[in-house]
Write an enzyme that holds these catalytic residues in place. Structure first.
Site, short mmCIF file in Angstrom:
data_model
loop_
_atom_site.label_atom_id
_atom_site.label_comp_id
_atom_site.label_asym_id
_atom_site.label_seq_id
_atom_site.Cartn_x
_atom_site.Cartn_y
_atom_site.Cartn_z
N HIS A 1 0.87 -1.33 0.09
CA HIS A 1 -0.43 -0.06 -0.16
C HIS A 1 0.99 1.10 0.04
CE1 HIS A 1 -3.38 2.31 0.69
NE2 HIS A 1 -4.24 2.07 1.82
N HIS B 1 -1.85 -2.45 -10.04
CA HIS B 1 -2.98 -1.54 -9.36
C HIS B 1 -4.45 -2.68 -9.38
CE1 HIS B 1 -5.93 1.16 -7.04
NE2 HIS B 1 -4.85 1.76 -6.86
N ASP C 1 2.74 5.97 -6.23
CA ASP C 1 3.58 5.31 -5.42
C ASP C 1 5.05 5.63 -6.65
OD1 ASP C 1 2.52 5.37 -2.83
OD2 ASP C 1 2.06 3.76 -3.88
C1 LIG Z 1 -0.87 -2.61 -5.74
C2 LIG Z 1 -1.50 -5.09 -5.60
C3 LIG Z 1 -0.97 -4.67 -4.54
C4 LIG Z 1 -2.05 -5.17 -6.23
O1 LIG Z 1 -2.05 -6.43 -6.21
P1 LIG Z 1 -3.42 -7.41 -6.62
O2 LIG Z 1 -4.58 -7.07 -6.88
O3 LIG Z 1 -3.62 -8.56 -5.75
O4 LIG Z 1 -3.03 -7.84 -7.64
P2 LIG Z 1 -1.24 -9.21 -7.53
O5 LIG Z 1 -0.73 -8.79 -6.77
O6 LIG Z 1 -2.59 -11.14 -7.37
O7 LIG Z 1 -1.40 -9.28 -9.05
C5 LIG Z 1 -1.92 -9.91 -10.14
C6 LIG Z 1 -0.67 -10.70 -11.23
O8 LIG Z 1 0.50 -9.50 -11.99
C7 LIG Z 1 1.42 -9.87 -11.01
N1 LIG Z 1 1.73 -7.83 -10.60
C8 LIG Z 1 1.11 -7.06 -10.05
N2 LIG Z 1 2.03 -6.29 -9.84
C9 LIG Z 1 3.11 -6.57 -10.28
C10 LIG Z 1 4.40 -6.13 -9.86
N3 LIG Z 1 4.73 -4.47 -9.14
N4 LIG Z 1 5.61 -6.41 -10.49
C11 LIG Z 1 5.59 -7.25 -11.07
N5 LIG Z 1 4.57 -8.21 -11.32
C12 LIG Z 1 3.45 -7.86 -10.02
C13 LIG Z 1 1.67 -10.05 -9.93
O9 LIG Z 1 2.74 -11.29 -10.00
C14 LIG Z 1 0.91 -11.14 -10.68
O10 LIG Z 1 1.32 -12.09 -11.50
P3 LIG Z 1 0.35 -13.51 -11.60
O11 LIG Z 1 -0.71 -13.66 -11.39
O12 LIG Z 1 1.54 -14.16 -12.78
O13 LIG Z 1 1.07 -14.48 -10.52
C15 LIG Z 1 0.36 -5.33 -6.87
O14 LIG Z 1 0.35 -4.77 -8.08
C16 LIG Z 1 1.69 -5.10 -5.99
O15 LIG Z 1 2.25 -5.25 -5.15
N6 LIG Z 1 2.51 -4.38 -6.61
C17 LIG Z 1 3.11 -2.92 -6.09
C18 LIG Z 1 3.26 -2.94 -4.97
C19 LIG Z 1 3.10 -1.08 -5.00
O16 LIG Z 1 3.18 -0.43 -6.02
N7 LIG Z 1 2.12 -0.63 -4.58
C20 LIG Z 1 1.01 0.22 -3.67
C21 LIG Z 1 -0.56 0.27 -4.91
S1 LIG Z 1 -0.99 1.88 -5.18
#
Ligand SMILES: CC(C)(COP(=O)(O)OP(=O)(O)OC[C@H]1O[C@@H](n2cnc3c(N)ncnc32)[C@H](O)[C@@H]1OP(=O)(O)O)[C@@H](O)C(=O)NCCC(=O)NCCS
Length: 380
Positions: free
Chosen positions: A225, A265, A316
């Site tokens: 987050h 996201h 971010d």
């Molecule tokens: C924002 C976030 C938590 C959303 O998570 P989510 O909706 O639960 O999506 P998931 O984590 O299940 O990701 C879905 C797929 O995309 C990939 N993915 C998502 N964000 C990614 C990232 N930043 N880098 C690499 N791969 C990513 C995941 O590995 C997953 O791949 P898979 O299906 O092959 O396993 C996620 O994109 C993330 O962890 N981003 C990095 C942290 C971040 O920037 N957070 C701030 C958000 S405003």
């Protein structure tokens, strides 16, 4: 009503609508974010943080006199009980600013004149107070940990300018003030993100505003987050220190199945509209401050991640280089997110309590089958 659960929630509650709200509109496919129906782009171009607070708390744009009154209320609340400064001074050296902020905000309730009240007007008063106090705590702790004197607030300055004054000990340039002001507008609210949901869940037990905001700060701290902006800058710094190629560095992270902070996201399937503004700010501030390298590195990473993983930069990603260029330390990036998001959190707590019902979902039980009998300890 039956106590049996009837639906199976997706992991992470993805796509679940958990409440009604009049505060924030998001269209994840169209890349639209609006506060009270007003597009974030219009607000970023024309509004300011104080006016955005008014919009979030009171549901409409203020008249000039209403805005002036809110500015005066916010300025009048630029004060911290000396016990809070003592708490900041007593924090162990190992404490990170988000931990200190979480604990200090919890302690603020001891000194809040409306502590025992939980009605609408008291909560608006707490929203105003907390917005001023959180900015002061973040800045004061940074000064204290660096052995610098805590700076007196200037009640004639805007919220953004006063924060930069408290942090750096000097009045900011108008460019820096406006850049932070826009960043505060962009981060102010985002519907039922994890920290806002945490705040609403706590508020819905009829606990109190300070408990709700303490819950929210705890949730914001995580790297999935609000903690992502700090993680982004740590990567940029590593690349810079090692003289690595930004694309090769990120490729290496992906090869190790690491997530790239600042990308992806849950709700947006297109560009995060906040990233659009922050990208421009990162570029402009980088050029005007003579430090374009952070933006240039970020841009290369963005192009690669978009092409390789079809992932867009989120709020971010460019806030990291933007905040760094404003002279803010990387472990203050997430606290600065809180300096803004307090406006949205408090708006949601007020909305929750105006029409409250306890938030208490069910879990889909997947444990050992019932009945699973107790075995005396000697027979296991
Ligand atoms: C924002 C976030 C938590 C959303 O998570 P989510 O909706 O639960 O999506 P998931 O984590 O299940 O990701 C879905 C797929 O995309 C990939 N993915 C998502 N964000 C990614 C990232 N930043 N880098 C690499 N791969 C990513 C995941 O590995 C997953 O791949 P898979 O299906 O092959 O396993 C996620 O994109 C993330 O962890 N981003 C990095 C942290 C971040 O920037 N957070 C701030 C958000 S405003």
């Amino acid at each position: 009503m039956s106590s049996m659960t009837t639906t199976h929630a997706p992991k992470g509650l993805e796509g679940i609508v958990a409440t009604t709200s009049k505060i924030c509109y998001i269209d994840g496919d169209g890349g639209v974010l609006a506060y009270r129906g007003i597009d974030i782009h219009e607000l970023a171009d024309h509004s300011n943080f104080e006016e955005t607070c008014y919009l979030l708390w009171f549901g409409q744009l203020p008249t000039p006199s209403e805005l002036q009154q809110l500015r005066e209320r916010l300025a009048a609340e630029r004060k911290l009980d000396p016990a809070i400064i003592t708490l900041l001074r007593n924090a162990p050296r190992t404490a990170v600013p988000m931990e200190v902020l979480r604990t200090a905000v919890s302690a603020l309730s001891f000194y809040d004149p409306d502590d025992k009240k939980n009605d609408h007007d008291a909560n608006v008063a707490k929203a105003v107070r907390l917005t001023s106090q959180i900015a002061m705590i973040v800045a004061a702790y940074d000064r204290v940990r660096k052995g610098k004197p805590v700076v007196e607030p200037d009640r004639s300055l805007s919220h953004a300018a006063n924060f930069l004054l408290l942090l750096n000990g000097e009045r900011p340039s108008s460019t820096a003030e406006r850049a932070l002001d826009i960043a505060l507008i962009l981060h102010a609210d985002h519907e039922l993100n994890a920290s806002t949901f945490a705040a609403r869940v706590t508020a819905a037990t009829l606990s109190d505003m300070h408990s709700a905001i303490t819950s929210a700060i705890g949730a914001l701290k995580g790297p999935l987050h609000g903690g992502a902006n700090e993680a982004v800058f740590r990567i940029l710094e590593t690349i810079d220190r090692n003289g690595s190629d930004p694309v090769e560095h990120v490729k290496g992270m992906l090869a190790q199945k690491k997530k790239i902070p600042g990308f992806g996201h849950r709700v947006y399937h297109t560009e995060d509209p906040r990233a659009t503004h922050l990208r421009g700010m990162s570029r402009d501030l980088g050029c005007s401050s003579g430090q374009p390298k952070w933006y240039e590195m970020s841009r290369k990473i963005e192009e690669f991640v978009k092409a390789a993983k079809r992932l867009n930069a989120n709020v971010d990603f460019y806030s990291a280089s933007t905040y760094h260029t404003l002279g803010i330390d990387e472990d203050l990036f997430t606290p600065v997110f809180a300096v803004s998001r307090i406006s949205g959190w408090t708006a949601h707590v007020i909305e929750q309590l105006d029409d409250n019902r306890l938030i208490r979902p069910r879990a889909d039980y997947v444990g050992p089958e019932y009945p699973n009998h107790y075995v005396p300890i000697g027979k296991r």
